[in-house]
Design an enzyme around this catalytic site. Sequence first.
Site, PDB file in Angstrom:
ATOM      1  N   HIS A   1      49.275  39.542  37.879  1.00  0.00           N
ATOM      2  CA  HIS A   1      49.912  38.264  38.203  1.00  0.00           C
ATOM      3  C   HIS A   1      51.385  38.218  37.791  1.00  0.00           C
ATOM      4  O   HIS A   1      52.129  37.356  38.248  1.00  0.00           O
ATOM      5  CB  HIS A   1      49.137  37.093  37.588  1.00  0.00           C
ATOM      6  CG  HIS A   1      49.311  36.921  36.110  1.00  0.00           C
ATOM      7  ND1 HIS A   1      48.407  37.373  35.185  1.00  0.00           N
ATOM      8  CD2 HIS A   1      50.289  36.311  35.392  1.00  0.00           C
ATOM      9  CE1 HIS A   1      48.806  37.061  33.966  1.00  0.00           C
ATOM     10  NE2 HIS A   1      49.953  36.415  34.071  1.00  0.00           N
TER      11      HIS A   1
ATOM     12  N   ASP B   1      43.323  42.107  37.023  1.00  0.00           N
ATOM     13  CA  ASP B   1      44.644  41.604  36.639  1.00  0.00           C
ATOM     14  C   ASP B   1      45.472  42.693  35.953  1.00  0.00           C
ATOM     15  O   ASP B   1      46.191  42.422  34.994  1.00  0.00           O
ATOM     16  CB  ASP B   1      44.526  40.370  35.732  1.00  0.00           C
ATOM     17  CG  ASP B   1      45.840  39.596  35.647  1.00  0.00           C
ATOM     18  OD1 ASP B   1      46.670  39.730  36.565  1.00  0.00           O
ATOM     19  OD2 ASP B   1      46.041  38.863  34.653  1.00  0.00           O
TER      20      ASP B   1
ATOM     21  N   GLY C   1      55.026  34.521  29.440  1.00  0.00           N
ATOM     22  CA  GLY C   1      55.942  35.612  29.091  1.00  0.00           C
ATOM     23  C   GLY C   1      55.259  36.684  28.263  1.00  0.00           C
ATOM     24  O   GLY C   1      55.700  37.824  28.218  1.00  0.00           O
TER      25      GLY C   1
ATOM     26  N   SER D   1      52.203  37.623  28.962  1.00  0.00           N
ATOM     27  CA  SER D   1      51.268  38.268  29.883  1.00  0.00           C
ATOM     28  C   SER D   1      51.653  39.720  30.141  1.00  0.00           C
ATOM     29  O   SER D   1      52.807  40.028  30.446  1.00  0.00           O
ATOM     30  CB  SER D   1      51.235  37.524  31.218  1.00  0.00           C
ATOM     31  OG  SER D   1      50.655  36.262  31.070  1.00  0.00           O
TER      32      SER D   1
ATOM     33  N   LEU E   1      26.191  46.191  43.325  1.00  0.00           N
ATOM     34  CA  LEU E   1      24.738  46.095  43.384  1.00  0.00           C
ATOM     35  C   LEU E   1      24.277  45.273  44.579  1.00  0.00           C
ATOM     36  O   LEU E   1      23.253  45.545  45.183  1.00  0.00           O
ATOM     37  CB  LEU E   1      24.227  45.475  42.077  1.00  0.00           C
ATOM     38  CG  LEU E   1      22.745  45.588  41.751  1.00  0.00           C
ATOM     39  CD1 LEU E   1      22.292  47.035  41.764  1.00  0.00           C
ATOM     40  CD2 LEU E   1      22.467  44.963  40.377  1.00  0.00           C
ATOM     41  N   GLY E   2      25.035  44.228  44.922  1.00  0.00           N
ATOM     42  CA  GLY E   2      24.697  43.394  46.077  1.00  0.00           C
ATOM     43  C   GLY E   2      23.722  42.278  45.761  1.00  0.00           C
ATOM     44  O   GLY E   2      22.829  41.985  46.565  1.00  0.00           O
TER      45      GLY E   2
END
Length: 481
Positions: free
Chosen positions: A120, A150, A221, A223, A278-279
């Site tokens: 991000h 992320d 800041g 992050s 896995l679904g």
Amino acid sequence: MFKRMQTVFLLMLGVWLMPPAGAVELPDFTGLVEKNNAAVVNISTTQKIAASEQQQLPEGMEIPEGTPFDDFFRHYFGEGGPGGPGGGGEPGNGSGPSEAKSLGSGFVISQDGFVITNHHVVKDADEIVVRLQDRRELVAKVVGSDKRSDIALLKIDATNLPVVRLGNSDKMRVGEWVLAIGSPFGFEHSVTAGIVSAKGRSLPSDNYVPFIQTDVAINPGNSGGPLFNMDGEVVGVNSQIYSRTGGFMGLSFAIPIEVAMKVADQLKAEGKVSRGWLGVQIQDVTRELAESFGMKKPQGALVSKILPKSPAQEAGLQIGDIITEYNKTEITTSSSLPPLVGMTKIGETANMTVLRQGAVKELKVKIGALPDDDEPVMGSTEQPGAQAVSRLALSVSDLTAEMREQLEVPQNGVLVQEVKPGAAYNAGIRRGDVILQLQDHVIKDAKQFNEVVKGLPKGKSIAVLVQRRGGSIFLAMKLTD
């Protein structure tokens, strides 16, 4: 005599000044910071914003030029304020394109210029500048970026850079000291410390990351910056905070370094990240659901939906199964399963222990690749001719072929048309839900649904499987009459 009294006094004074038994001195972080500061970088990004997309500063609000808050506020409001580019000298003009700037942190993982930060931080950036401790500013390119974890991997053109040492977050214990270095609000190389508050946290928007929760002060800041243990090793990447104000409120979350490095290695090798799949759709087992399934305590991941042609379907997993173990790792809550599946290599066979109608079963499943878009969509509609079920204080109707296609219900189930106060409403069943199963009974149509309801015991929790907005969930219902 005087000398003896003096000696006794000094001994007593020494005892008084001694720290209490078991007391622990606060740690000294100075050496840790001195050794690692140079490997932490400041990241600033610039994004071109069309005039039509610009937001204006609130009337009367001014940005202090040249301060760290300048970039922070302009990241949100752009440059279209009084006197700024695109402002034409008049407030709210916004007649031309502008630039939005944002700030973040990162850390160097190789001497030849690979840098880890958050997705991000660099998302949609037109230019990324990495600022080193020696004041050099280098333009970075994005090697790859992964939204789900992320994590982003950057590359700068430099050699012989100072690098961080990587640790093992699995060895961390709740309560131990950790330290963060970053650029909150643009204040470069700010150091904050705290303790590990919890491990393996799952956040609503991040199913594939078992976050490290800390009380380290993290602000905008920070992050992408590193989280260090007391040995000076990076154990996490600071990513998110829980806040009602936008600022730090005592809860911050870091991505475990093992997760970050696995993502970075894939980004470096392939430019993208592949995850195990896995679904299934899963949920926590509540106390009431545990009672309905005959469990001594709530635990495991309850399967509420199985996607067609998925690894789970091919392995014979069934709706209502409770996954209690995955590759010899105990599943205590549903949130602990997705990270384990996601980190499993595609094509690898995993062993699962499931609880099915009170019996323990062992299953083997060949893990597939997580699709790019695995979010199902569901609509809602109405059908005339609903049948009332007085015992549950609701009315249901059969599903037409058209409705099944729209609601993505290929077979079975009844549509809830109306719910009045009563057992069904108290359980959380609402109008528009599709009831697929009552305890161990698969619901085929409205007539059979009525017959099953007549035979349900009172005073005992009953598991009800409903489909809602494309997802399936088990609810616990208790009849009083």
